[in-house]
Design an enzyme around this catalytic site. Structure first.
Site, PDB file in Angstrom:
ATOM      1  N   LEU A   1      -5.547   1.494  -5.146  1.00 50.28           N
ATOM      2  CA  LEU A   1      -6.188   0.205  -5.360  1.00 50.28           C
ATOM      3  C   LEU A   1      -5.815  -0.209  -6.775  1.00 50.28           C
ATOM      4  O   LEU A   1      -5.665   0.660  -7.659  1.00 50.28           O
ATOM      5  CB  LEU A   1      -7.712   0.331  -5.246  1.00 50.28           C
ATOM      6  N   ASP A   2      -5.689  -1.495  -7.019  1.00 54.17           N
ATOM      7  CA  ASP A   2      -5.377  -1.957  -8.369  1.00 54.17           C
ATOM      8  C   ASP A   2      -6.487  -1.530  -9.326  1.00 54.17           C
ATOM      9  O   ASP A   2      -7.618  -1.289  -8.911  1.00 54.17           O
ATOM     10  CB  ASP A   2      -5.276  -3.494  -8.402  1.00 54.17           C
ATOM     11  N   LYS A   3      -6.157  -1.508 -10.600  1.00 58.72           N
ATOM     12  CA  LYS A   3      -7.146  -1.097 -11.611  1.00 58.72           C
ATOM     13  C   LYS A   3      -8.411  -1.966 -11.526  1.00 58.72           C
ATOM     14  O   LYS A   3      -9.527  -1.474 -11.667  1.00 58.72           O
ATOM     15  CB  LYS A   3      -6.499  -1.204 -12.996  1.00 58.72           C
TER      16      LYS A   3
ATOM     17  N   LYS B   1      -3.862 -10.094  -3.193  1.00 51.81           N
ATOM     18  CA  LYS B   1      -3.739 -11.111  -4.249  1.00 51.81           C
ATOM     19  C   LYS B   1      -2.563 -12.044  -3.962  1.00 51.81           C
ATOM     20  O   LYS B   1      -2.658 -13.266  -4.138  1.00 51.81           O
ATOM     21  CB  LYS B   1      -3.560 -10.439  -5.613  1.00 51.81           C
TER      22      LYS B   1
END
Ligand code: URA
Length: 241
Positions: free
Chosen positions: A102-104, A191
């Site tokens: 998962l992205d930060k 996104k």
């Protein structure tokens, strides 16, 4: 597997600690004192004891974490905190790793395991494992945009996303939200999908992977082992949604 590895993985300290125990005659295999760290053991067949207590060997662990924002989905990083830093040391001996990333700045459901085969199954593009995200966006999501997200959008480099499910949620406290279920895992996919329909993600949380949902009781940074039924659902190759 080697006797010293089996003992170290079963919580009897480091390989060095284990070597000492072996030297002291504390370890028996099938009733006989074992001193050779390299002895090959079949965990399913050989009875291993330490000071007379049977060793219960566990090969794999399966955890679900509510990943907090600001933490990397990596096993190590020289400067930034990783999800592994959030785990109790008792889990580290299993050498868990995250199943995908998962992205930060994304939070929510992250599975951690040391079962490479299961991780591969869950991540393989051929398996189409659905992942559901709660997505908050800058602008209202129109029905047309949701339809586009469902049928596929160009997220750059000529890549058009596979069919997805987009459910527009009630606008609460000035937030524009949707639930998006995708079966792929391209870099920054959610996104980029929202950008492709002229919007921008302001908050992202994964709620579900395959048939396993994030436990609502887990605070950000919290984690727990998967239940047997959750694990069975993940191992089952068919998905109910
Ligand atoms: N899609 C994204 O854009 N980010 C994530 O962290 C997961 C899916």
């Amino acid at each position: 597997m080697r006797l010293d590895k089996l003992l170290a993985h079963s919580g009897y300290g480091s390989r060095k600690d284990v070597k000492k125990m072996l030297k002291n005659g504390a370890v028996r295999v099938g009733g006989r004192i074992a001193k050779d760290a390299k002895e090959q053991i079949d965990p399913a067949a050989d009875e291993v004891t330490v000071f007379g207590e049977p060793v219960i060997y566990r090969e794999f662990i399966y955890l679900m974490m509510n990943k907090p924002q600001g933490v990397l989905s990596a096993t190590e990083d020289s400067r930034q905190e990783t999800i592994i830093d959030l785990l109790d040391p008792e889990y580290l001996r299993f050498e868990p790793f995250p199943v995908g990333r998962l992205d930060k700045d994304t939070e929510g459901l992250l599975l951690l395991t040391n079962d490479g085969q299961l991780a591969h199954q869950l991540l393989s593009p051929k398996k189409h494992v659905p992942k559901t995200y709660e997505v908050h966006v800058e602008k209202p999501v129109t029905k047309a945009a949701a339809d586009q997200l469902e049928s596929g959008v160009d997220i750059g480099e000529g890549y058009v996303t596979k069919p997805a499910k987009a459910v527009i949620l009630e606008n609460e406290s000035g937030r524009h939200k949707l639930l998006l279920t995708i079966t792929e895992g391209k870099f920054h996919q959610v996104k980029r999908m929202l950008k492709a329909v002229g919007n921008e993600v302001v908050y992202l949380k994964r709620l579900k992977m395959g048939d396993v949902a994030l436990d609502a009781e887990l605070a950000a940074g919290g984690y727990r082992e998967l239940t047997e039924s959750e694990l069975a659902a993940l191992k089952n190759k068919k998905h109910s949604d």
